[in-house]
Design an enzyme around this catalytic site. Sequence first.
Site, PDB file in Angstrom:
ATOM      1  N   ASP A 125       0.805  -1.217   0.000  1.00 16.36           N
ATOM      2  CA  ASP A 125       0.000   0.000   0.000  1.00 16.36           C
ATOM      3  C   ASP A 125       0.840   1.270   0.000  1.00 16.36           C
ATOM      4  OD1 ASP A 125      -2.717  -0.531  -0.086  1.00 16.36           O
ATOM      5  OD2 ASP A 125      -2.816  -1.056   2.035  1.00 16.36           O
TER       6      ASP A 125
HETATM    7  C1  GLC Z   1      -1.503  -3.677   5.449  1.00 14.56           C
HETATM    8  C2  GLC Z   1      -2.762  -3.767   4.610  1.00 14.56           C
HETATM    9  C3  GLC Z   1      -2.578  -4.641   3.406  1.00 14.56           C
HETATM   10  C4  GLC Z   1      -1.309  -4.304   2.676  1.00 14.56           C
HETATM   11  C5  GLC Z   1      -0.111  -4.295   3.611  1.00 14.56           C
HETATM   12  C6  GLC Z   1       1.149  -3.857   2.926  1.00 14.56           C
HETATM   13  O1  GLC Z   1      -1.328  -4.867   6.126  1.00 14.56           O
HETATM   14  O2  GLC Z   1      -3.849  -4.247   5.349  1.00 14.56           O
HETATM   15  O3  GLC Z   1      -3.675  -4.517   2.548  1.00 14.56           O
HETATM   16  O4  GLC Z   1      -1.148  -5.235   1.670  1.00 14.56           O
HETATM   17  O5  GLC Z   1      -0.364  -3.425   4.683  1.00 14.56           O
HETATM   18  O6  GLC Z   1       1.129  -2.508   2.611  1.00 14.56           O
HETATM   19  C1  GLC Z   2      -0.514   2.559   5.736  1.00 12.20           C
HETATM   20  C2  GLC Z   2       0.244   1.371   6.270  1.00 12.20           C
HETATM   21  C3  GLC Z   2      -0.032   0.144   5.495  1.00 12.20           C
HETATM   22  C4  GLC Z   2      -1.507  -0.043   5.354  1.00 12.20           C
HETATM   23  C5  GLC Z   2      -2.174   1.215   4.805  1.00 12.20           C
HETATM   24  C6  GLC Z   2      -3.664   1.077   4.660  1.00 12.20           C
HETATM   25  O1  GLC Z   2      -0.101   2.857   4.454  1.00 12.20           O
HETATM   26  O2  GLC Z   2       1.626   1.598   6.287  1.00 12.20           O
HETATM   27  O3  GLC Z   2       0.577  -0.958   6.107  1.00 12.20           O
HETATM   28  O4  GLC Z   2      -1.747  -1.106   4.502  1.00 12.20           O
HETATM   29  O5  GLC Z   2      -1.878   2.291   5.623  1.00 12.20           O
HETATM   30  O6  GLC Z   2      -4.327   1.290   5.847  1.00 12.20           O
END
Ligand code: GLC
Ligand code: GLC
Length: 817
Positions: A490
């Site tokens: 993300d």
């Molecule tokens: C969080 C989110 C997931 C994403 C991950 C890596 O765990 O829930 O959707 O893939 O971060 O960014």
């Molecule tokens: C932030 C976090 C990630 C998560 C995203 C969505 O980017 O670092 O881990 O997946 O939020 O909530």
Amino acid sequence: MKYGFFDDSALEYVITTPKTPLPWINYLGNKEFFSLISNTCGGYTFYKDAKLLRLTRYRYNNVPYDNNGKYFYIKDNTDSNNQVVWNPGWQPVKTVLDKYECRHGLGYSTFTSSKNDVETKVLTFVPMNDNCEVSKVTITNNKGTDALITLFSYVEWCLWNADDDMKNFQRNLSTGEVEVTDNGSTIYHKTEYRERRNHYAIYSVNAPVDGFDTSRDAFLGAYNGPDSPDAVAAGKCTNSVASGWSPIASQQINLSLKPGESKTFIFILGYIENPEDDKWEAPGVVNKKPALEMISSYKDEAAVDAALAELKNYWKELLSNYHISSTNEKVDRMVNIWNQYQCMVTFNMSRSASYYESGIGRGMGFRDSCQDLLGFVHLIPDRARQRIIDIASTQFQDGSAYHQYQPLTKKGNSDIGSGFNDDPLWLIAGTSAYIRETGDLSILKEIVPFDNDMSVAKTLMEHLKCSFNFTATHKGPHGLPLIGRADWNDCLNLNCFSEHPGESFQTFGPSEGPVAESVFIAGMFVKYGEEYAQLAELLGDKAEAERAREEIKKVYEAAITAGWDGEWFVRAYDAYSNKVGSKECEEGQIYIEPQGFCVLAGIGVKEGLAEKALKSVEERLDTKYGVMILQPAYTKYHLELGEVSSYPPGYKENAGIFCHNNPWVSIAETVLGHGDRAFEIYKKTCPAYIEEISDVHCTEPYVYSQMVAGRDAKFFGQGKNSWLTGTAAWTFVNISQYILGVYPTHNGLSIDPCIPEGFGDFQITRKYRGAVYNISVKQNGVQKGIKSLTVNGKEVSGNIIPYEEGVKEYTVEAIMG
Ligand code: GLC
Ligand code: GLC
């Protein structure tokens, strides 16, 4: 250092001090009514949706940690010159206890504590079939003399919408309403019931009480916290009836216990919904009929014990779907109990409510929910089926999808919208896993809406085709899939270019960039594209399968050419078409995701690239606590990369050990037959194997955390964001299907373990498509490979146990070699 121990025969983790490095929690509830409960009795309760139907208040971001819960106060008045107040869970008064033990079990927790020879045992759980939390409180006098005790209960109501509850004080301080019956034995919280709500909550005890309070200020005193309630100090409640402000429920029970005598009380915290036309029993008086029925179901100990037994049986039955017996106690413990338990919790919660997800933030993630499914589909296939349909219903007609949806409405969340280009492919992953598990091809013929609009509904198979085509038709200059707002990571926001604080990395900037590409999505496309092709074949559509495989070939080619950096896979191309995750980069030269996912998809195996990629992972990303997500960490903010470079080095997506993708690398190692290395990676993040370093790791030693701080971080090895993480599902897939090697195919279970040297023989009981498989595996000195497979006395060729209609039990002997 440890703060407790596993009691495997009881299926419990036993915490022996309340002062764990962080609150160590458990989840109560299996269907619609849920509570979080910590080892010091902190936590909260909600019905279905942690944001919209919150029953009790919790204060995140509070000092000290973990400071609202459902509390019992014991006031020992025996020595009138030395009255002592304490709590069975130590918080909130924090009187030092003579004895403390918290046992977190599957769907229940118990607290056994004592002070000055008064012992309390609190058992708390959510029964299988009622929307309530039951607490059985037993107080025993172990003194040689009579004991004079006052028991106080305490819960603080949340005014339903947890988000509004902590913001909108100009309204909320005037809306609170309660009713009290039986002199306080039952307290009804009915805020907003007079208008658009038809639900209320109750807090009830199965005994006459000596007093009650429903106004927080009256019970605590306006300037006190729950650590020093005025009413407890005074030894009696004030019989306050809340009107506005902050309604609570507290009961006071005076006890005189003879030496050796015990008394038990049953408290119920319940949620009640009335039919719209049957809300009232008299003007302004709520219809209490269903509440009274609920209360009477748990009026005595026998009823509570029976409900607990039912809950325990439910779990026993559920966990019997996959059971291992090996010479590795820790593997058995994780596989048989905790890993599967965590998978169920992630099914129930997605990423909504934990001690790190406040329950008011995101709803259910599209990709998260699809991946979580991989970990529980063997446990509750029917509910997995429904989940797939719900998720697919939020997809758009072009195959893209809302990134999140609300569990209560099941509608896509337009605040975050779409544009996360890995999302569509996860739908194929989840659906294929469901069909491989159950053989139920009928799901593909279900008519499923797009964006919840039935007028544009199509079959689920058409949805999968849209998913597949979305990636096939959204490719960049190198023939690799476009990344959009982000892929699985993300925080890799290649089209975002955010320069101002407060802009969301997730939604700022154009969602569609025509240039930035993801090698990770390429890996997914090869893996799940093939699973899609197999589904097409199963439906008899050979032409579609062929077409799909042609598309996959193109992306495979792109992955091993433009996606290859010489010693490992490139991570992505940014919006300027510069490489991300390449030796050409100054920081962030290698990322874990494409190494794990491309290799597990089989990319570069025959070309010898896979071996190289995993070697590079071992050399550059490995640590004693797990494999880091990237190296070297970003030391400055890169506008063109986004959030990934916003975290301090070593945390989260910036070079943390993101546990979720460690199993991808471990699975990739099994693809290459490296049992030693696959298992080594498994162990590094595995809770049971790192219990000994609980003081470093900090989070619960019975579940996975999302992230462990990486080598660059000050607190290397420290876990964060426990419980709600796709790590649970992926590690279970890894250990159960790849390392232990019992993999569901469309044609039956295949047996192909990849285990370390000296792992030893093992037995697995696996329920699958209505039959029980008793599988015994002999290691026979190798790490991978099946020499012979005997099924019900007959040797079969290959390593798939042929499925025979009507056969209910399979005895399988697999000899490796
Ligand atoms: C969080 C989110 C997931 C994403 C991950 C890596 O765990 O829930 O959707 O893939 O971060 O960014
Ligand atoms: C932030 C976090 C990630 C998560 C995203 C969505 O980017 O670092 O881990 O997946 O939020 O909530």
